[in-house]
Design an enzyme around this catalytic site. Structure first.
Site, mmCIF file in Angstrom:
data_model
loop_
_atom_site.group_PDB
_atom_site.id
_atom_site.type_symbol
_atom_site.label_atom_id
_atom_site.label_comp_id
_atom_site.label_asym_id
_atom_site.label_seq_id
_atom_site.Cartn_x
_atom_site.Cartn_y
_atom_site.Cartn_z
ATOM 1 N N CYS A 169 37.149 160.882 134.039
ATOM 2 C CA CYS A 169 35.929 160.169 134.397
ATOM 3 C C CYS A 169 36.212 158.692 134.639
ATOM 4 C CB CYS A 169 34.882 160.262 133.264
ATOM 5 S SG CYS A 169 34.440 161.927 132.759
ATOM 6 N N ARG A 195 40.534 167.503 136.001
ATOM 7 C CA ARG A 195 39.647 167.622 137.161
ATOM 8 C C ARG A 195 38.624 166.501 137.160
ATOM 9 N NH1 ARG A 195 39.397 172.528 134.720
ATOM 10 N NH2 ARG A 195 37.171 172.265 134.287
ATOM 11 N N CYS A 218 30.859 156.563 132.905
ATOM 12 C CA CYS A 218 30.291 157.911 132.975
ATOM 13 C C CYS A 218 29.153 158.077 131.963
ATOM 14 C CB CYS A 218 31.375 158.955 132.700
ATOM 15 S SG CYS A 218 30.779 160.657 132.836
ATOM 16 N N THR A 266 38.062 169.026 127.371
ATOM 17 C CA THR A 266 37.287 169.537 128.510
ATOM 18 C C THR A 266 38.113 169.665 129.786
ATOM 19 O OG1 THR A 266 36.564 167.326 129.225
ATOM 20 C CG2 THR A 266 35.198 168.474 127.579
ATOM 21 N N CYS A 299 35.210 164.531 137.203
ATOM 22 C CA CYS A 299 33.874 164.754 136.650
ATOM 23 C C CYS A 299 32.855 164.872 137.784
ATOM 24 C CB CYS A 299 33.511 163.589 135.737
ATOM 25 S SG CYS A 299 31.825 163.637 135.091
ATOM 26 N N CYS A 357 29.989 161.615 137.295
ATOM 27 C CA CYS A 357 30.273 160.207 137.614
ATOM 28 C C CYS A 357 31.125 160.020 138.860
ATOM 29 C CB CYS A 357 30.931 159.518 136.421
ATOM 30 S SG CYS A 357 32.641 160.033 136.076
#
Length: 466
Positions: free
Chosen positions: A33, A62, A37, A29, A64, A67
Site C-alpha cells: 500500500c 499485490r 491507505c 495479507t 492494494c 489505495c
C-alpha cells in the site's frame, strides 16, 4: 533516509506526505500500500517497507485495491539526485527501457548493463526490467479503465511483449484479470475516452500552486503549438502538441485542482485533471512523464518549504505561497531552443518550420520544429540546434546536468545566464542559481537553500519570468 520508526508512524497516521517516498507491505495479507491507505493499520511486526512499487511486487506482494499505490506521485529524490541511479530512474520513467531495452538505458548512462542492474537493485530493490514492468502494469490499468480499446491492443500499447505476459503480470500485480480490472472502472470514463482522449489524474503531494505555473505557461505560449483556453485564473486549460518517440500527441491540463478526499489539512495532496490524445498509445508513459516534469508534480513541497522557510527573508514568501513549483519542460530540446531564440523568434520558427499536424485540433496545428530542421539558423541558435541534432548535447531525462551545462557553455555565443536557465527548465534541476538575478537580501545564506535554490528563485521572482 527515513528510519523505520518514522515510516510506521507515517503509516499509522495515514500521512499522505510520504506517498511515493516509500511503500509498505503486510506479510499476513500479501498486499502492499501507500502510507496514506485508509485500511486498518497493520501490526508493526507484520509490516515491511520498500522504496519502489516494483520492489514490493518482486517480493510477491499485490497492489492494494483501495489505495492504488501505483498511482502515487514519483519520489522527489530522483529529481534531486544527479548520480547514475537518479538518472536511471528518470529515464525509466520516460519509457526508455520499453523502447531501447536495458542495453539502451545503460548506453545512455555510460555504464554497462550489469553495473546499472547492480546499482538499481542495491538502492531501490529492483532492477530496470522490474521497474519498467511495474510501470507497464500501471499504464495498462489506466488504459483498461479509461479507454474502450480491446484487451489485446492494450497489452501491446502498454509495452508488453505478448498477451500472455500481459495477463500474467496483471494478475500478479493486481490479483485481478484485465477483464475484472476493466469492470471496476466507472462506465462514464470509457464512454468519453474515444472522443475526448485518455482522461488522467496527475497526482501531486501537498498543496499545489497552480496559478503561477499557468501564468508562466500563458506568457510563454507559441501560437499553433500551445494555447490557453478560459479567461479567468482558476478555470484555465493549457493545451499543447507533443513530439513523441512513436508519433505525436495533444495534451490538455486543467488549472482547477482537486484534493484527496478526507485528507487532513496538513497532509493535503491531490491531482490535476488531464487528457491525452495520441497517434500511438505506446507513447502514453512518455507523455505522462513529460507532463509531470512540465508541471513539477513529483516535487516534495514539505521538504522544500521547510528548508526555505528557515531563511527570514523567504519565510513570509513561503507562507504566502506554500507548495510553489518550479516548472520544467514538456520537450527539453524545444524549450532550450525557445530560451535561446526568445518569444517572438520562437513564434516565427514555429510558423515557418513547424511540422503541421495531419488533423489540427482547434488552434493547435503544428509541432515546434525539431533541432535537425534548425541547424541552418545563424548564431547560437543554429549551433545549439546542431549540437542537439548530432547528440553532442543531451538534454533528456537522464542527461548528466554538469556535462550538459559544460556543453552548453562551449557553444559560440552562449552566456552563463542562458545556460543556467536551460539547466533549470529543460533539465529540471531543482538547485540552480541564475547569473544576473537580483542578489538576495543581506543576511540570506544561499548555500542554506540547497538543494532547492530553483524554488527560492520562484519565490523571489513572483512573476516567474525568465
Amino acid at each position: 533516509m527515513i528510519d523505520e520508526d518514522t515510516r510506521y508512524e507515517a503509516v499509522r497516521s495515514r500521512d499522505a506526505r510520504f506517498d511515493g517516498e516509500f511503500f509498505f507491505a503486510v506479510r499476513t495479507t500479501g498486499i502492499y500500500c501507500r502510507p496514506s491507505c485508509p485500511a486498518v493499520t497493520p501490526k508493526r511486526q507484520n509490516v515491511c517497507y520498500y522504496t519502489t512499487a516494483a520492489a514490493a511486487q518482486g517480493s510477491g506482494f499485490r497492489a492494494c485495491r483501495r489505495c492504488r499505490p501505483d498511482a502515487v506521485p514519483g519520489s522527489a529524490e530522483w529529481n534531486v539526485r544527479a548520480d547514475v541511479v537518479g538518472r536511471a530512474m528518470r529515464l525509466i520513467g520516460d519509457g526508455v527501457v520499453d523502447r531501447e531495452g536495458v542495453g539502451g538505458l545503460a548506453g545512455r548512462l555510460g555504464y554497462s548493463a550489469r553495473q546499472v542492474q547492480r546499482q538499481l537493485t542495491a538502492e531501490v530493490g529492483a532492477g530496470p526490467v522490474a521497474l519498467a514492468r511495474a510501470q507497464r502494469a500501471h499504464t495498462a490499468r489506466v488504459l483498461l479503465q479509461t479507454t474502450p480499446l480491446r484487451v489485446t491492443e492494450i497489452a501491446f500499447a502498454a509495452g508488453f511483449a505478448s498477451v500472455r505476459q500481459f495477463n500474467d503480470t496483471m494478475r500478479e500485480v493486481y490479483a485481478r484479470t484485465p477483464t475484472e480490472l476493466r469492470a471496476d472502472a466507472p462506465d462514464r470514463h470509457r464512454a468519453v475516452a474515444s472522443s475526448a482522449g485518455i482522461p488522467l489524474r496527475l497526482a501531486h503531494r501537498g498543496v499545489y500552486q497552480a496559478r503561477p505555473v499557468f501564468d508562466l505557461l500563458a506568457r510563454e505560449l507559441v501560437p499553433g503549438v500551445e494555447e490557453m483556453t478560459g479567461a479567468a485564473p482558476g478555470s484555465r486549460t493549457f493545451r499543447r502538441t507533443l513530439r513523441l518517440p512513436r508519433g505525436t500527441g495533444i495534451v490538455s491540463v486543467d488549472e482547477t485542482g482537486h484534493e484527496q478526499p478526507g485528507a487532513r489539512a496538513e497532509h493535503r495532496g491531490g491531482w490535476l485533471d488531464a487528457r491525452i490524445h495520441l497517434t500511438d498509445l505506446r507513447d502514453l508513459t512518455t507523455a505522462v512523464g513529460r507532463l509531470r516534469r512540465l508541471f513539477d508534480l513529483d516535487s516534495d513541497p514539505y521538504a522544500i518549504d521547510e528548508r526555505l522557510a528557515a531563511d527570514p527573508r523567504l519565510a513570509p514568501l513561503v507562507a504566502a505561497r506554500p507548495g510553489l513549483r518550479s516548472p520544467g519542460a514538456a520537450d527539453p530540446d524545444e524549450l532550450a531552443l525557445r530560451i535561446v531564440a526568445g518569444p517572438a523568434e520562437s513564434a516565427r520558427l514555429a510558423e515557418r518550420h513547424g511540422k503541421r499536424l495531419d488533423v489540427p485540433c482547434g488552434a493547435l496545428d503544428r509541432l515546434f520544429p525539431a533541432p535537425d530542421t534548425l541547424g541552418g539558423e545563424p548564431g547560437t541558435l543554429g549551433a545549439l540546434a546542431r549540437a542537439l541534432a548530432d547528440g553532442a548535447l543531451r538534454l533528456d531525462a537522464g542527461a548528466d546536468r554538469d556535462d550538459a551545462e559544460a556543453a552548453l557553455r562551449a557553444l559560440p555565443g552562449m552566456d552563463a545566464r542562458t545556460a543556467a536557465l536551460i539547466r533549470l527548465r529543460a533539465l529540471g534541476d531543482p538547485d540552480v542559481t541564475v547569473p544576473g538575478d537580483p542578489p538576495p537580501a543581506p543576511g540570506s545564506d544561499i548555500a542554506a537553500w540547497r538543494p532547492w535554490r530553483s524554488y527560492a528563485r520562484q519565490h523571489l521572482s513572483p512573476e516567474g519570468q525568465l
